[in-house]
Motif scaffolding. Structure first.
Motif, PDB file in Angstrom:
ATOM      1  N   THR A   1       0.844  -1.194   0.000  1.00  0.00           N
ATOM      2  CA  THR A   1       0.000   0.000   0.000  1.00  0.00           C
ATOM      3  C   THR A   1       0.874   1.236   0.000  1.00  0.00           C
ATOM      4  OG1 THR A   1      -1.760  -1.149   1.203  1.00  0.00           O
ATOM      5  CG2 THR A   1      -1.832   1.250   1.188  1.00  0.00           C
ATOM      6  N   ASP A   2       0.761   2.030  -1.067  1.00  0.00           N
ATOM      7  CA  ASP A   2       1.563   3.244  -1.214  1.00  0.00           C
ATOM      8  C   ASP A   2       0.626   4.411  -1.507  1.00  0.00           C
ATOM      9  OD1 ASP A   2       3.343   5.249  -1.729  1.00  0.00           O
ATOM     10  OD2 ASP A   2       4.242   4.333  -3.509  1.00  0.00           O
ATOM     11  N   LEU A   3       0.333   5.188  -0.476  1.00  0.00           N
ATOM     12  CA  LEU A   3      -0.593   6.315  -0.614  1.00  0.00           C
ATOM     13  C   LEU A   3       0.144   7.644  -0.743  1.00  0.00           C
ATOM     14  CD1 LEU A   3      -3.293   5.294   2.045  1.00  0.00           C
ATOM     15  CD2 LEU A   3      -3.173   4.698  -0.381  1.00  0.00           C
ATOM     16  N   SER A   4       1.406   7.599  -1.100  1.00  0.00           N
ATOM     17  CA  SER A   4       2.208   8.827  -1.174  1.00  0.00           C
ATOM     18  C   SER A   4       1.707   9.785  -2.241  1.00  0.00           C
ATOM     19  CB  SER A   4       3.680   8.485  -1.431  1.00  0.00           C
ATOM     20  OG  SER A   4       3.831   7.745  -2.635  1.00  0.00           O
ATOM     21  N   ASN A   5       1.105   9.250  -3.303  1.00  0.00           N
ATOM     22  CA  ASN A   5       0.554  10.099  -4.376  1.00  0.00           C
ATOM     23  C   ASN A   5      -0.967  10.116  -4.374  1.00  0.00           C
ATOM     24  OD1 ASN A   5       3.111  10.805  -5.508  1.00  0.00           O
ATOM     25  ND2 ASN A   5       3.219   8.753  -6.422  1.00  0.00           N
ATOM     26  N   PHE A   6      -1.531   9.783  -3.228  1.00  0.00           N
ATOM     27  CA  PHE A   6      -2.989   9.715  -3.102  1.00  0.00           C
ATOM     28  C   PHE A   6      -3.608  11.097  -3.310  1.00  0.00           C
ATOM     29  CE2 PHE A   6      -6.731   9.692  -0.126  1.00  0.00           C
ATOM     30  CZ  PHE A   6      -7.546   8.901  -0.923  1.00  0.00           C
ATOM     31  N   GLN A   7      -4.542  11.191  -4.275  1.00  0.00           N
ATOM     32  CA  GLN A   7      -5.203  12.460  -4.602  1.00  0.00           C
ATOM     33  C   GLN A   7      -6.565  12.518  -3.911  1.00  0.00           C
ATOM     34  OE1 GLN A   7      -4.033  15.077  -6.500  1.00  0.00           O
ATOM     35  NE2 GLN A   7      -2.058  14.029  -6.601  1.00  0.00           N
ATOM     36  N   SER A   8      -6.603  13.026  -2.693  1.00  0.00           N
ATOM     37  CA  SER A   8      -7.850  13.035  -1.933  1.00  0.00           C
ATOM     38  C   SER A   8      -8.914  13.933  -2.559  1.00  0.00           C
ATOM     39  CB  SER A   8      -7.574  13.483  -0.489  1.00  0.00           C
ATOM     40  OG  SER A   8      -6.993  14.778  -0.471  1.00  0.00           O
ATOM     41  N   ASP A   9      -8.488  14.983  -3.277  1.00  0.00           N
ATOM     42  CA  ASP A   9      -9.454  15.891  -3.902  1.00  0.00           C
ATOM     43  C   ASP A   9     -10.275  15.195  -4.982  1.00  0.00           C
ATOM     44  OD1 ASP A   9      -8.533  17.900  -2.289  1.00  0.00           O
ATOM     45  OD2 ASP A   9      -7.252  18.817  -3.813  1.00  0.00           O
ATOM     46  N   PHE A  10      -9.680  14.203  -5.643  1.00  0.00           N
ATOM     47  CA  PHE A  10     -10.346  13.504  -6.734  1.00  0.00           C
ATOM     48  C   PHE A  10     -10.876  12.134  -6.314  1.00  0.00           C
ATOM     49  CE2 PHE A  10      -7.075  15.752  -9.668  1.00  0.00           C
ATOM     50  CZ  PHE A  10      -7.782  16.943  -9.538  1.00  0.00           C
ATOM     51  N   TYR A  11     -10.650  11.763  -5.073  1.00  0.00           N
ATOM     52  CA  TYR A  11     -10.933  10.391  -4.633  1.00  0.00           C
ATOM     53  C   TYR A  11     -12.431  10.132  -4.484  1.00  0.00           C
ATOM     54  CZ  TYR A  11     -11.094   6.306  -1.536  1.00  0.00           C
ATOM     55  OH  TYR A  11     -11.377   5.090  -0.965  1.00  0.00           O
ATOM     56  N   ILE A  12     -12.889   9.050  -5.102  1.00  0.00           N
ATOM     57  CA  ILE A  12     -14.271   8.592  -4.956  1.00  0.00           C
ATOM     58  C   ILE A  12     -14.224   7.278  -4.194  1.00  0.00           C
ATOM     59  CG2 ILE A  12     -16.321   7.776  -6.172  1.00  0.00           C
ATOM     60  CD1 ILE A  12     -15.594   9.685  -8.447  1.00  0.00           C
ATOM     61  N   SER A  13     -14.750   7.274  -2.978  1.00  0.00           N
ATOM     62  CA  SER A  13     -14.617   6.099  -2.120  1.00  0.00           C
ATOM     63  C   SER A  13     -15.572   4.984  -2.523  1.00  0.00           C
ATOM     64  CB  SER A  13     -14.870   6.486  -0.657  1.00  0.00           C
ATOM     65  OG  SER A  13     -16.175   7.020  -0.508  1.00  0.00           O
ATOM     66  N   LYS A  14     -16.774   5.359  -2.992  1.00  0.00           N
ATOM     67  CA  LYS A  14     -17.745   4.332  -3.372  1.00  0.00           C
ATOM     68  C   LYS A  14     -18.574   4.822  -4.547  1.00  0.00           C
ATOM     69  CE  LYS A  14     -21.328   1.229  -1.599  1.00  0.00           C
ATOM     70  NZ  LYS A  14     -22.079   0.754  -0.411  1.00  0.00           N
ATOM     71  N   ASN A  15     -18.838   3.886  -5.460  1.00  0.00           N
ATOM     72  CA  ASN A  15     -19.618   4.217  -6.641  1.00  0.00           C
ATOM     73  C   ASN A  15     -20.373   2.973  -7.095  1.00  0.00           C
ATOM     74  OD1 ASN A  15     -19.613   4.248  -9.884  1.00  0.00           O
ATOM     75  ND2 ASN A  15     -19.824   6.333  -9.130  1.00  0.00           N
ATOM     76  N   VAL A  16     -21.693   3.030  -7.057  1.00  0.00           N
ATOM     77  CA  VAL A  16     -22.522   1.938  -7.559  1.00  0.00           C
ATOM     78  C   VAL A  16     -23.745   2.547  -8.246  1.00  0.00           C
ATOM     79  CG1 VAL A  16     -23.677   1.683  -5.322  1.00  0.00           C
ATOM     80  CG2 VAL A  16     -23.750  -0.191  -6.984  1.00  0.00           C
ATOM     81  N   LEU A  17     -24.080   2.041  -9.420  1.00  0.00           N
ATOM     82  CA  LEU A  17     -25.125   2.642 -10.246  1.00  0.00           C
ATOM     83  C   LEU A  17     -26.308   1.692 -10.421  1.00  0.00           C
ATOM     84  CD1 LEU A  17     -22.940   4.206 -13.094  1.00  0.00           C
ATOM     85  CD2 LEU A  17     -23.433   5.089 -10.805  1.00  0.00           C
ATOM     86  N   ILE A  18     -27.492   2.226 -10.280  1.00  0.00           N
ATOM     87  CA  ILE A  18     -28.721   1.458 -10.507  1.00  0.00           C
ATOM     88  C   ILE A  18     -28.863   1.187 -12.004  1.00  0.00           C
ATOM     89  CG2 ILE A  18     -31.239   1.501 -10.323  1.00  0.00           C
ATOM     90  CD1 ILE A  18     -30.875   3.363  -7.884  1.00  0.00           C
ATOM     91  N   ASN A  19     -29.115  -0.067 -12.372  1.00  0.00           N
ATOM     92  CA  ASN A  19     -29.180  -0.434 -13.791  1.00  0.00           C
ATOM     93  C   ASN A  19     -30.573  -0.837 -14.264  1.00  0.00           C
ATOM     94  OD1 ASN A  19     -29.585  -2.928 -12.643  1.00  0.00           O
ATOM     95  ND2 ASN A  19     -27.739  -3.881 -13.465  1.00  0.00           N
ATOM     96  N   ARG A  20     -31.590  -0.544 -13.451  1.00  0.00           N
ATOM     97  CA  ARG A  20     -32.957  -0.997 -13.768  1.00  0.00           C
ATOM     98  C   ARG A  20     -33.458  -0.440 -15.097  1.00  0.00           C
ATOM     99  NH1 ARG A  20     -35.199   0.948  -9.539  1.00  0.00           N
ATOM    100  NH2 ARG A  20     -34.465  -0.783  -8.267  1.00  0.00           N
ATOM    101  N   LYS A  21     -33.096   0.781 -15.415  1.00  0.00           N
ATOM    102  CA  LYS A  21     -33.600   1.435 -16.628  1.00  0.00           C
ATOM    103  C   LYS A  21     -33.131   0.714 -17.888  1.00  0.00           C
ATOM    104  CE  LYS A  21     -33.743   5.960 -18.938  1.00  0.00           C
ATOM    105  NZ  LYS A  21     -33.307   7.375 -18.871  1.00  0.00           N
ATOM    106  N   ILE A  22     -31.836   0.393 -17.970  1.00  0.00           N
ATOM    107  CA  ILE A  22     -31.309  -0.282 -19.157  1.00  0.00           C
ATOM    108  C   ILE A  22     -31.817  -1.721 -19.234  1.00  0.00           C
ATOM    109  CG2 ILE A  22     -29.154  -1.069 -18.066  1.00  0.00           C
ATOM    110  CD1 ILE A  22     -29.499   0.210 -21.668  1.00  0.00           C
ATOM    111  N   GLU A  23     -31.951  -2.388 -18.092  1.00  0.00           N
ATOM    112  CA  GLU A  23     -32.454  -3.757 -18.098  1.00  0.00           C
ATOM    113  C   GLU A  23     -33.895  -3.808 -18.587  1.00  0.00           C
ATOM    114  OE1 GLU A  23     -29.862  -6.163 -14.747  1.00  0.00           O
ATOM    115  OE2 GLU A  23     -31.817  -5.328 -14.148  1.00  0.00           O
ATOM    116  N   ASP A  24     -34.722  -2.869 -18.128  1.00  0.00           N
ATOM    117  CA  ASP A  24     -36.126  -2.842 -18.550  1.00  0.00           C
ATOM    118  C   ASP A  24     -36.264  -2.457 -20.019  1.00  0.00           C
ATOM    119  OD1 ASP A  24     -36.822  -3.536 -15.993  1.00  0.00           O
ATOM    120  OD2 ASP A  24     -37.472  -1.532 -15.392  1.00  0.00           O
TER     121      ASP A  24
END
Length: 303
Positions: free
Chosen positions: A249-272
């Motif tokens: 684990t090397d967080l020396s170049n970790f960009q906290s300003d751009f960091y997205i910790s969690k991302n999950v998208l609802i897909n019901r529209k495309i499935e339907d």
């Protein structure tokens, strides 16, 4: 015969789409700024669409569908101002005007345009991009809504599998399996709790093919996702023999300003809309592939 033009089609997603469409009898033209390609298509055009008026070299009269995979700013770009992004998109606006009446499928970025959220996100969720890449994609979406009449915006999550290049860490799943196979250390530049929605490349390609063949021609927006997130820790733990994997684990170049910790998208529209099912299978995929690696290693004769 449906005639498809794929812009920026010389990469991982473009190659996977082209192979599938060619196998199904489509006439496929691929455009890329690269002078060489290993992709088999009916026609390959070298053209840098980031240059103003480059689109005038494109003959689109005989094209039924345009698939746009071009990125004017690389995903990991930093320190780029909004004004710089706007200037980079001047040629993109010219492109949209050039192909205005075509069925147009635009690959946006489901992983960056929404920003951070602990809850699953539908297509109606507000856009809150953090990185220059995400801001660029949102600006492109705005231009599309102003100019295009037959555009479909695809907010795609993280694809994996197939012919993805993995040695240099492009795509976490592929790089994880590469390190497992080679016995190389896996270096993490973000926390292991980072969660994403991963979609198998064949499922993504199938969804795009269904969209091409569908009657959806008016403007719309779809998440192309599974609706389920997996953390990096989940993916690492999914390998067949966790003890074989060395994590750095090397967080020396970790960009906290751009960091997205969690991302999950609802897909019901495309499935339907398409009558398809997009399911999360990434951890099973990792287990299967890493188990194959172990079987192959055990089968090798002793030196």
């Amino acid at each position: 015969m449906n005639r498809v033009l794929i812009l920026g089609g010389n990469g991982y997603i473009g190659g996977s789409l082209t192979s599938s469409l060619m196998a199904s009898g489509y006439h496929v033209t691929v455009v890329s700024r690269s002078s060489t390609t290993n992709i088999e298509c009916h026609r390959y055009i070298q053209l840098d669409l980031a240059k103003n008026d480059a689109c005038k070299s494109l003959i689109v009269d005989e094209v039924d569908t345009v698939i746009d995979l071009v990125s004017y700013i690389p995903p990991n770009t930093e320190n780029v101002s909004v004004s710089d992004i706007k200037r980079s998109l001047e040629s993109y606006e010219n492109l949209l005007k050039h192909i205005n009446d075509k069925h147009y499928l635009f690959f946006s970025s489901g992983g960056t345009v929404y920003g951070n959220s602990s809850m699953p996100l539908s297509e109606s969720a507000p856009l809150k991009p953090l990185s220059p890449y995400g801001i660029q994609k949102c600006m492109q979406e705005e231009l599309i809504q102003k100019i295009m009449s037959k555009a479909v915006i695809l907010r795609v999550t993280n694809p994996y599998g197939g012919s993805q290049k993995v040695k240099h860490g492009v795509g976490f799943v592929g790089h994880l399996l590469y390190c497992y196979e080679k016995g190389a250390p896996l270096t993490l530049s973000v926390p292991q709790c980072t969660s994403r929605d991963y979609i198998y490349i064949s499922d993504l390609v199938h969804a795009v093919r269904c969209l091409i063949e569908s009657k959806i021609k008016a403007f719309d927006v779809y998440n192309i996702s599974t609706g389920v997130s997996s953390s990096l820790e989940n993916l690492i733990d999914a390998v067949h023999d966790r003890k074989k994997l060395k994590i750095i684990t090397d967080l020396s170049n970790f960009q906290s300003d751009f960091y997205i910790s969690k991302n999950v998208l609802i897909n019901r529209k495309i499935e339907d809309a398409l009558g398809i099912k997009l399911s999360n299978k990434v951890e099973k995929y990792i287990l299967t592939k890493s188990s194959q690696v172990d079987l192959e290693h055990h089968a090798l004769p002793d030196k």
